[in-house]
Design a protein around this motif. Structure first.
Motif, PDB file in Angstrom:
ATOM      1  N   LEU A 211       0.847  -1.179   0.000  1.00 35.15           N
ATOM      2  CA  LEU A 211       0.000   0.000   0.000  1.00 35.15           C
ATOM      3  C   LEU A 211       0.885   1.232   0.000  1.00 35.15           C
ATOM      4  O   LEU A 211       1.592   1.509   0.962  1.00 35.15           O
ATOM      5  N   HIS A 212       0.875   1.983  -1.084  1.00 35.90           N
ATOM      6  CA  HIS A 212       1.753   3.134  -1.216  1.00 35.90           C
ATOM      7  C   HIS A 212       1.360   4.221  -0.215  1.00 35.90           C
ATOM      8  O   HIS A 212       0.169   4.510  -0.027  1.00 35.90           O
ATOM      9  N   PRO A 292      -9.416   7.353   1.675  1.00 36.82           N
ATOM     10  CA  PRO A 292     -10.599   8.205   1.469  1.00 36.82           C
ATOM     11  C   PRO A 292     -11.664   7.557   0.597  1.00 36.82           C
ATOM     12  O   PRO A 292     -12.836   7.955   0.651  1.00 36.82           O
ATOM     13  N   ASP A 293     -11.284   6.561  -0.194  1.00 38.35           N
ATOM     14  CA  ASP A 293     -12.225   5.918  -1.110  1.00 38.35           C
ATOM     15  C   ASP A 293     -12.578   4.503  -0.700  1.00 38.35           C
ATOM     16  O   ASP A 293     -13.093   3.732  -1.512  1.00 38.35           O
ATOM     17  N   GLY A 294     -12.315   4.115   0.542  1.00 40.58           N
ATOM     18  CA  GLY A 294     -12.706   2.799   0.998  1.00 40.58           C
ATOM     19  C   GLY A 294     -11.578   2.058   1.667  1.00 40.58           C
ATOM     20  O   GLY A 294     -10.533   2.623   2.001  1.00 40.58           O
ATOM     21  N   VAL A 295     -11.782   0.769   1.855  1.00 43.22           N
ATOM     22  CA  VAL A 295     -10.814  -0.094   2.528  1.00 43.22           C
ATOM     23  C   VAL A 295      -9.962  -0.798   1.484  1.00 43.22           C
ATOM     24  O   VAL A 295     -10.492  -1.374   0.524  1.00 43.22           O
ATOM     25  N   ARG A 296      -8.648  -0.739   1.664  1.00 44.25           N
ATOM     26  CA  ARG A 296      -7.750  -1.384   0.724  1.00 44.25           C
ATOM     27  C   ARG A 296      -7.074  -2.569   1.389  1.00 44.25           C
ATOM     28  O   ARG A 296      -6.482  -2.445   2.454  1.00 44.25           O
ATOM     29  N   VAL A 297      -7.176  -3.731   0.730  1.00 48.35           N
ATOM     30  CA  VAL A 297      -6.594  -4.973   1.230  1.00 48.35           C
ATOM     31  C   VAL A 297      -5.505  -5.409   0.270  1.00 48.35           C
ATOM     32  O   VAL A 297      -5.748  -5.559  -0.937  1.00 48.35           O
ATOM     33  N   GLY A 298      -4.298  -5.612   0.774  1.00 51.33           N
ATOM     34  CA  GLY A 298      -3.173  -6.017  -0.062  1.00 51.33           C
ATOM     35  C   GLY A 298      -2.465  -7.222   0.508  1.00 51.33           C
ATOM     36  O   GLY A 298      -2.475  -7.456   1.712  1.00 51.33           O
ATOM     37  N   PHE A 299      -1.834  -7.996  -0.367  1.00 49.21           N
ATOM     38  CA  PHE A 299      -1.115  -9.187   0.076  1.00 49.21           C
ATOM     39  C   PHE A 299      -0.238  -9.689  -1.057  1.00 49.21           C
ATOM     40  O   PHE A 299      -0.370  -9.261  -2.211  1.00 49.21           O
ATOM     41  N   GLY A 300       0.641 -10.625  -0.735  1.00 51.23           N
ATOM     42  CA  GLY A 300       1.458 -11.280  -1.744  1.00 51.23           C
ATOM     43  C   GLY A 300       2.929 -10.973  -1.599  1.00 51.23           C
ATOM     44  O   GLY A 300       3.315  -9.917  -1.107  1.00 51.23           O
ATOM     45  N   LEU A 301       3.777 -11.911  -2.021  1.00 49.00           N
ATOM     46  CA  LEU A 301       5.223 -11.751  -1.956  1.00 49.00           C
ATOM     47  C   LEU A 301       5.799 -11.552  -3.355  1.00 49.00           C
ATOM     48  O   LEU A 301       6.333 -10.494  -3.667  1.00 49.00           O
ATOM     49  N   LEU A 302       5.708 -12.558  -4.212  1.00 52.15           N
ATOM     50  CA  LEU A 302       6.215 -12.432  -5.581  1.00 52.15           C
ATOM     51  C   LEU A 302       5.145 -11.844  -6.500  1.00 52.15           C
ATOM     52  O   LEU A 302       5.383 -10.883  -7.212  1.00 52.15           O
ATOM     53  N   ASN A 306      -3.849  -5.978  -4.579  1.00 49.79           N
ATOM     54  CA  ASN A 306      -4.524  -5.138  -3.586  1.00 49.79           C
ATOM     55  C   ASN A 306      -5.821  -4.627  -4.183  1.00 49.79           C
ATOM     56  O   ASN A 306      -5.893  -4.279  -5.352  1.00 49.79           O
ATOM     57  N   GLU A 307      -6.857  -4.644  -3.362  1.00 53.35           N
ATOM     58  CA  GLU A 307      -8.196  -4.275  -3.818  1.00 53.35           C
ATOM     59  C   GLU A 307      -8.765  -3.202  -2.906  1.00 53.35           C
ATOM     60  O   GLU A 307      -8.631  -3.275  -1.683  1.00 53.35           O
ATOM     61  N   THR A 308      -9.412  -2.222  -3.508  1.00 53.37           N
ATOM     62  CA  THR A 308     -10.090  -1.168  -2.751  1.00 53.37           C
ATOM     63  C   THR A 308     -11.591  -1.423  -2.779  1.00 53.37           C
ATOM     64  O   THR A 308     -12.184  -1.545  -3.852  1.00 53.37           O
ATOM     65  N   LEU A 309     -12.191  -1.521  -1.594  1.00 56.77           N
ATOM     66  CA  LEU A 309     -13.626  -1.729  -1.458  1.00 56.77           C
ATOM     67  C   LEU A 309     -14.271  -0.401  -1.077  1.00 56.77           C
ATOM     68  O   LEU A 309     -14.081   0.087   0.041  1.00 56.77           O
ATOM     69  N   PRO A 310     -15.006   0.233  -1.976  1.00 50.60           N
ATOM     70  CA  PRO A 310     -15.619   1.530  -1.668  1.00 50.60           C
ATOM     71  C   PRO A 310     -16.646   1.410  -0.548  1.00 50.60           C
ATOM     72  O   PRO A 310     -17.183   0.325  -0.285  1.00 50.60           O
ATOM     73  N   PRO A 311     -16.959   2.514   0.125  1.00 47.82           N
ATOM     74  CA  PRO A 311     -17.996   2.486   1.167  1.00 47.82           C
ATOM     75  C   PRO A 311     -19.343   2.047   0.592  1.00 47.82           C
ATOM     76  O   PRO A 311     -19.670   2.306  -0.555  1.00 47.82           O
ATOM     77  N   GLY A 312     -20.121   1.367   1.421  1.00 49.46           N
ATOM     78  CA  GLY A 312     -21.464   0.962   1.031  1.00 49.46           C
ATOM     79  C   GLY A 312     -21.532  -0.251   0.143  1.00 49.46           C
ATOM     80  O   GLY A 312     -22.599  -0.590  -0.359  1.00 49.46           O
ATOM     81  N   ARG A 313     -20.414  -0.938  -0.074  1.00 50.71           N
ATOM     82  CA  ARG A 313     -20.416  -2.104  -0.964  1.00 50.71           C
ATOM     83  C   ARG A 313     -20.380  -3.432  -0.209  1.00 50.71           C
ATOM     84  O   ARG A 313     -20.451  -4.491  -0.815  1.00 50.71           O
ATOM     85  N   ILE A 314     -20.255  -3.415   1.098  1.00 53.57           N
ATOM     86  CA  ILE A 314     -20.181  -4.643   1.878  1.00 53.57           C
ATOM     87  C   ILE A 314     -21.578  -4.963   2.402  1.00 53.57           C
ATOM     88  O   ILE A 314     -22.189  -4.182   3.128  1.00 53.57           O
ATOM     89  N   HIS A 315     -22.089  -6.133   2.040  1.00 54.59           N
ATOM     90  CA  HIS A 315     -23.472  -6.505   2.343  1.00 54.59           C
ATOM     91  C   HIS A 315     -23.584  -7.410   3.569  1.00 54.59           C
ATOM     92  O   HIS A 315     -24.665  -7.495   4.164  1.00 54.59           O
ATOM     93  N   ALA A 316     -22.554  -8.125   3.920  1.00 53.00           N
ATOM     94  CA  ALA A 316     -22.576  -8.976   5.114  1.00 53.00           C
ATOM     95  C   ALA A 316     -21.143  -9.261   5.519  1.00 53.00           C
ATOM     96  O   ALA A 316     -20.237  -9.310   4.682  1.00 53.00           O
TER      97      ALA A 316
END
Length: 513
Positions: A211-212, A292-302, A306-316
């Motif tokens: 995550l930069h 500011p645009d949501g939650v960012r999840v990153g992972f990995g070595l080689l 990373n994915e950004t999940l904007p607000p209001g997109r999580i249903h459960a």
């Protein structure tokens, strides 16, 4: 300001055709030539099969020039095909859609509406990273509705994601921008740049945090120590399956002969090792942070993602604890969202996993990010009781004792609570589960009562969200409690859905920079 979100058509990274299949084309061509070269030379040059080394025979006949000319011609044809494919593959981003056109003989056109975007994922596989390229995938609600951009220059992919999310948030684009339709997409070395400088850039990219700092806080809210990550993978259902399979093979070999035993164990052992190594490397450098645009999840070595999940997109949201993790108080957090990335998530699991393994404190920090309105002291205490309590007077409407006829082991932990705009469901004893459903995202609610449940004064309930790994249902409840759940959740869903504006989280922000 140069931007790829200017509404104009742009092309992808020049190495895209090679990265999307050209490497495999050359590999397959080499394999065929290596195994069939004698027959090919017999067909082209009339050199009989079995006449010796074909290359020496070509040299002896003075056909080296023709052979080189044929090889050069084949390479030129391949490169021309790749170039035409690259020129025909274009994309544009405007105020309403992300659109991709591709294909030479068979044309295709894909569009993603910005108001239906569920997330933006950037994946950097190992080989494209060597070229400074990345894959950007726009996740959209709907079956097979995602729009991939493979590949873009690595830095341009980050910039484009930021622009797409800001447009989706409701912010207006700048009044004017000077752009070059093909500028900056390739990120090729600048004139005069040395191979050493290019190599240093690639090494710096490999070692840089996922995550930069300019796009997200440099510190992830959760750190997963390698020991915990390794332990969670070992203490998994797959390990139990391997152990049971090994025991069965050994017992079967002892009873009926062991000649076939090594043939069965060795491939299983190799496959198991590969599975564990893959899950471990995919989860290293895991990070989750708010932007500011949501939650960012990153992972990995080689290969990183990373994915950004904007607000209001999580249903459960589902919080679970397998039995083997209980002595360490480890938990996993997964979510339901309308769009699904085509790439795997952390630990090789689905992209809906936002915490592969963490402590109860880690779960609390993740919930503060993905469910920011549910962070009060009362709500935190309710979550803590839902994760660890075995029933009783703990703030949940729990199943009555007579439910033991149908749920002899888990009836004590079956219950629900509604607080601060979210329904909280608790169930499970072998694998403990806690489910949170934001009422603003709820699609429908149901209660059922068959003849057996009616005889016991019980009912089952379910909260319907988009499809995903999290199931918001309870098998047994007191019938009166089930009716109260139905009425409370139905009224709350209408109220919170009417007032919810999280899906356009920046609509008053004005022009973005």
């Amino acid at each position: 300001m140069n931007s790829l979100a200017d509404g104009e058509w742009h092309r992808l990274h020049p190495a895209t055709p090679l990265l999307r299949g050209g490497i495999f084309v050359f590999a397959a061509l080499g394999f065929v030539l290596a195994n069939l070269r004698e027959r090919v030379l017999d067909l082209v040059f009339g050199i009989p099969v079995g006449s010796g080394d074909p290359l020496e025979e070509i040299y002896r006949r003075g056909s080296v020039g023709w052979a080189l000319l044929g090889l050069a011609g084949a390479l030129v044809v391949i490169l021309i095909a790749f170039s035409l494919s690259w020129r025909a593959h274009t994309f544009r981003v405007n105020d309403e859609i992300v659109e991709v056109r591709s294909g030479i003989v068979f044309r295709s056109n894909r569009k993603a509406r910005l108001d239906r975007i569920q997330g933006v994922n950037i994946e950097r596989p190992l080989i494209p990273r060597l070229f400074g390229a990345a894959k950007l995938e726009v996740s959209v609600a709907g079956q097979d509705a995602n729009v991939p951009l493979a590949y873009l220059g690595s830095a341009k992919a980050d910039e484009l994601r930021r622009d797409i999310l800001r447009l989706a948030s409701g912010a207006r684009r700048p009044a004017a921008a000077t752009v070059d339709p093909e500028a900056g997409v390739a990120e090729a070395p600048q004139p005069g740049a040395t191979v050493g400088e290019f190599a240093r850039d690639r090494v710096a990219e490999f070692l840089a945090p996922e995550l930069h700092p300019d796009a997200a806080p440099p510190e992830s809210v959760v750190r997963i120590p390698p020991g915990r990550l390794f332990g969670s993978i070992v203490l998994s259902g797959f390990t139990v399956f391997l152990v049971l399979a090994a025991i069965a093979l050994v017992v079967g070999g002892a009873l009926g002969g062991s000649g076939w035993l090594p043939l069965a164990i060795v491939p299983a052992f190799i496959g198991g090792v590969g599975y564990f190594v893959s899950r471990l490397t995919r989860s290293l450098r895991f990070s989750i942070a708010g932007t500011p645009d949501g939650v960012r999840v990153g992972f990995g070595l080689l290969s990183t993602s990373n994915e950004t999940l904007p607000p209001g997109r999580i249903h459960a949201i589902g919080i679970s604890q397998p039995l083997l993790w209980r002595p360490f108080d480890w938990w996993r957090v997964r979510i339901n969202k309308a769009g699904h990335s085509s790439s795997q998530g952390a630990a090789g699991e689905a992209s809906t996993t936002v915490l592969p393994v963490g402590t109860a404190a880690d779960v609390a920090r993740v919930l503060e990010l993905i469910l920011p309105g549910y962070t009060g002291e009362e709500q935190r205490a309710l979550i803590e009781r839902g994760m660890h309590s075995t029933g009783g007077s703990d703030g949940f409407a729990n199943a009555p004792r007579r439910a033991a006829w149908l749920r002899p082991f888990s009836w004590r932990r079956t219950g629900y609570a509604v607080s601060a705009g979210a329904a909280v469901l608790r169930r499970g004893v072998v694998s403990r589960e806690l489910v949170l459903v934001p009422l603003a995202r709820l699609q429908s609610v149901r209660i059922d009562q068959g003849p057996v449940l009616r005889m016991l004064g019980l009912a089952s309930a379910g909260l319907h969200t988009v499809a995903g790994p999290v199931s918001a249902s309870l098998g047994v409840l007191d019938a009166d409690d089930a009716v109260r759940l139905f009425e409370t959740v139905a009224a709350g869903a209408v109220s919170f859905a009417t007032s919810d504006t999280s899906h356009r989280w920046n609509h008053k922000a004005g022009v973005f920079e």
